[in-house]
Design a protein around this motif. Sequence first.
Motif, PDB file in Angstrom:
ATOM      1  N   ASP A 226       0.828  -1.203   0.000  1.00  0.00           N
ATOM      2  CA  ASP A 226       0.000   0.000   0.000  1.00  0.00           C
ATOM      3  C   ASP A 226       0.862   1.254   0.000  1.00  0.00           C
ATOM      4  N   VAL A 227       1.902   1.225   0.821  1.00  0.00           N
ATOM      5  CA  VAL A 227       2.809   2.372   0.915  1.00  0.00           C
ATOM      6  C   VAL A 227       3.533   2.574  -0.419  1.00  0.00           C
ATOM      7  N   GLU A 228       4.022   1.482  -0.974  1.00  0.00           N
ATOM      8  CA  GLU A 228       4.753   1.576  -2.245  1.00  0.00           C
ATOM      9  C   GLU A 228       3.862   2.096  -3.355  1.00  0.00           C
ATOM     10  N   GLU A 229       2.610   1.664  -3.359  1.00  0.00           N
ATOM     11  CA  GLU A 229       1.678   2.105  -4.396  1.00  0.00           C
ATOM     12  C   GLU A 229       1.429   3.599  -4.310  1.00  0.00           C
ATOM     13  N   ILE A 230       1.286   4.106  -3.093  1.00  0.00           N
ATOM     14  CA  ILE A 230       1.038   5.528  -2.899  1.00  0.00           C
ATOM     15  C   ILE A 230       2.236   6.367  -3.327  1.00  0.00           C
ATOM     16  N   LEU A 231       3.407   5.982  -2.899  1.00  0.00           N
ATOM     17  CA  LEU A 231       4.587   6.801  -3.161  1.00  0.00           C
ATOM     18  C   LEU A 231       5.016   6.756  -4.620  1.00  0.00           C
ATOM     19  N   ARG A 232       4.718   5.678  -5.309  1.00  0.00           N
ATOM     20  CA  ARG A 232       5.181   5.535  -6.682  1.00  0.00           C
ATOM     21  C   ARG A 232       4.102   5.779  -7.726  1.00  0.00           C
ATOM     22  N   ALA A 233       2.882   6.072  -7.297  1.00  0.00           N
ATOM     23  CA  ALA A 233       1.756   6.152  -8.234  1.00  0.00           C
ATOM     24  C   ALA A 233       1.954   7.215  -9.298  1.00  0.00           C
ATOM     25  N   ASN A 234       2.627   8.280  -8.989  1.00  0.00           N
ATOM     26  CA  ASN A 234       2.799   9.334  -9.977  1.00  0.00           C
ATOM     27  C   ASN A 234       4.073   9.155 -10.795  1.00  0.00           C
TER      28      ASN A 234
END
Length: 327
Positions: A226-234
């Motif tokens: 979840d954390v990785e998805e948020i930080l890398r989404a852009n």
Amino acid sequence: MTIDIKTTQLTRIGYEYQDLVCIGFIIDWYSDPNKYEWVRIEGDIEHEKLKGLDDVICKRPDGSFELTQVKFTIDPNRDDLALSFDWLLAKKKSGTSMLQKWAQDVQKFSTSGQLAFASLRTNRIPDPEFKNTLVEKLVDYKKLPQPVREQFDLQLGGSKQAKNFCANFNFAHSEQLIGDFESRLHDRLVPDHTNEEGFHRLQRAIRQSATRRNFPSPDGTWKLIDVEEILRANLVQKLSQDFAIPDHYLPPSQSFHADLISKSSVPGCHVVAGQPGMGKSTYLSFLSEELVRSGTTVIRHHYWLGSSSVIDRISSEHAIKSMMFQL
């Protein structure tokens, strides 16, 4: 030191401060992926509510827990807002002091061998009496003034319980002002691990997790993905496309399925339409897996994966970048 926070906004700023403490734990975890198994914010453990140490709960890989409570005060330089024994021992209208609430969780988890760490995180500054009892971040039971020691023993049910609390509870005090705190966390992530949007997206997600039930779903538990998805989404990356396919699933029609498999081998565009809940996403996930197994290149994007996703999957920018990554 001048405090520029409006006195009417203590509650609002207090929650923002708590969010920043949560972000600090998340960043530590992101930097050391093996540090935790999961993190919960304003949560519970195995559906059992804690008495007071529930602002941030971190489960370590060995099954033990870090339990943290956050307390913010609008002006830590005021004597009446110091970290003091009067404040710690004061009983609420319900008749329970903060010491008693926190000690119940400490006693329970230390007795079971599941307590890795218990802590108060606060910007309060200890008064001289409190400071004189501290050895690093622990209160030394032997250094407690006699009247305070008697209150500890009385409120916690005896000297044994009081000593256990003192030996296991950390008072992380005198923490940074909220503006400095946020800047320090920001600089730990931007620009090395995410961009400005990623940092603000993390702040929004933490706020949602603290205020909404079961976010992230299904039970409000944060996983590292979840954390990785948020930080890398852009950034250019693939978003998760995992859509559960029931065991022994069969297509709605074998002839329909065979026809679509055949059509996928030639250029063209085909639309699968149907009412909500009819199984379009399930079928297309099933179809995708079959095509991949046959060696066909598949690019996909689910605009909805249930309430589990912490990313705005409807955003065209996120969808395009995810599909670009798949290419």
